[in-house]
Motif scaffolding. Structure first.
Motif, PDB file in Angstrom:
ATOM      1  N   GLU A 142       0.834  -1.191   0.000  1.00 24.38           N
ATOM      2  CA  GLU A 142       0.000   0.000   0.000  1.00 24.38           C
ATOM      3  C   GLU A 142       0.873   1.248   0.000  1.00 24.38           C
ATOM      4  N   VAL A 143       0.568   2.166  -0.896  1.00 23.96           N
ATOM      5  CA  VAL A 143       1.307   3.420  -1.008  1.00 23.96           C
ATOM      6  C   VAL A 143       0.319   4.578  -1.057  1.00 23.96           C
ATOM      7  N   GLN A 144       0.854   5.787  -0.939  1.00 21.54           N
ATOM      8  CA  GLN A 144       0.004   6.971  -0.981  1.00 21.54           C
ATOM      9  C   GLN A 144       0.300   7.791  -2.236  1.00 21.54           C
ATOM     10  N   LEU A 149      -8.196   0.560 -13.686  1.00 27.83           N
ATOM     11  CA  LEU A 149      -7.766  -0.071 -12.431  1.00 27.83           C
ATOM     12  C   LEU A 149      -6.270   0.053 -12.192  1.00 27.83           C
ATOM     13  N   PHE A 150      -5.483  -0.042 -13.273  1.00 26.90           N
ATOM     14  CA  PHE A 150      -4.034  -0.060 -13.118  1.00 26.90           C
ATOM     15  C   PHE A 150      -3.372   1.023 -13.966  1.00 26.90           C
ATOM     16  N   ARG A 151      -2.270   1.553 -13.425  1.00 27.06           N
ATOM     17  CA  ARG A 151      -1.375   2.427 -14.180  1.00 27.06           C
ATOM     18  C   ARG A 151       0.026   1.823 -14.112  1.00 27.06           C
ATOM     19  N   VAL A 156       4.030   0.052 -10.903  1.00 33.67           N
ATOM     20  CA  VAL A 156       2.591  -0.173 -11.058  1.00 33.67           C
ATOM     21  C   VAL A 156       1.853   0.534  -9.928  1.00 33.67           C
ATOM     22  N   ARG A 157       0.700   1.093 -10.253  1.00 31.43           N
ATOM     23  CA  ARG A 157      -0.203   1.599  -9.233  1.00 31.43           C
ATOM     24  C   ARG A 157      -1.603   1.065  -9.541  1.00 31.43           C
ATOM     25  N   GLN A 158      -2.140   0.263  -8.626  1.00 35.15           N
ATOM     26  CA  GLN A 158      -3.542  -0.122  -8.743  1.00 35.15           C
ATOM     27  C   GLN A 158      -4.338   0.933  -7.995  1.00 35.15           C
ATOM     28  N   ILE A 159      -5.275   1.574  -8.683  1.00 31.34           N
ATOM     29  CA  ILE A 159      -5.937   2.743  -8.110  1.00 31.34           C
ATOM     30  C   ILE A 159      -7.385   2.489  -7.680  1.00 31.34           C
ATOM     31  N   ARG A 160      -7.918   1.293  -7.997  1.00 27.88           N
ATOM     32  CA  ARG A 160      -9.309   0.995  -7.624  1.00 27.88           C
ATOM     33  C   ARG A 160      -9.495  -0.482  -7.286  1.00 27.88           C
TER      34      ARG A 160
END
Length: 211
Positions: free
Chosen positions: A61-63, A82-84, A94-98
């Motif tokens: 988990e990141v901010q 969902l992903f960037r 990678v950032r999963q945002i949802r």
């Protein structure tokens, strides 16, 4: 008494060291650890909306904050995004945002490294591009069923192939009572970065050889 005094001193030393080593980590309400913001950086709203949890390529988990690359910072206007994913020859992020409570990408450090290696051959000139891919998963098995570019396709065909291959290797963990996938169709946004590794004359020679 001397023994207890010495013991207390040593114990205190290790407590101080432990506190210093963990000072960059905060504990969230769900019990997971999250890295604190880098010095001088400001917290930003989650791109996926209020209350959404963000996960990185390791599943941590990141901010969202002002130290992130702009591609990760910006608000998402696409509900199915969902992903960037950011790829360069020296970086894979990678950032999963949802919907982290419904589906998560399984970490694949080996595959991430291969994607970086693939980008090295295209490090010719300084260049930034992006692409977006629609993923369809089987409603029973949760495995990849369909993949296609959506809205934006990278301008370099070979780079577009790398992105498509990268998205197709993802494996997912599904969170439901029976293990069946809840989310079966979503978007993955990509940004790629190339670095100037060759001169214009070297590039011309390469193109001439291909012809």
């Amino acid at each position: 008494m001397k023994f207890f005094s010495l013991f207390f001193t040593v114990f205190s030393f290790f407590v101080i060291i432990h506190c210093q080593s963990t000072s960059s980590v905060s504990i969230q309400s769900n019990g997971e650890s999250v890295q604190e913001l880098p010095p001088g950086k400001d917290l930003l709203p989650p791109p996926g909306g209020e209350g959404e949890i963000i996960l990185n390529e390791k599943g941590e988990e990141v901010q969202n904050h002002t130290g992130e690359i702009p591609f990760f910072q910006k608000k998402s206007d696409l509900p199915t995004e969902l992903f960037r994913v950011y790829i360069a020859s020296d970086s894979y992020m990678v950032r999963q945002i949802r919907h982290t409570d419904k589906i998560q990408r399984k970490p694949d450090p080996g595959g991430d490294e291969l994607a970086k290696e693939e980008m090295k051959k295209f490090d010719l000139l300084s260049f930034v591009d992006d692409g977006m891919i629609t993923i369809g998963l089987n409603s029973i098995t949760g495995k990849l069923e369909s993949i296609a570019f959506d809205r934006r396709v990278p301008r370099i065909n070979d780079v577009a192939k790398i992105i498509q291959n990268d998205a197709s290797r993802f494996n997912y963990e599904h969170f439901s009572k029976d293990g069946a996938p809840i989310v079966t169709k979503f978007l993955i946004s990509y940004q790629i970065r190339l670095y100037p590794g060759k001169t214009r004359d070297e590039i011309k020679k390469m193109l001439q050889k291909k012809k």
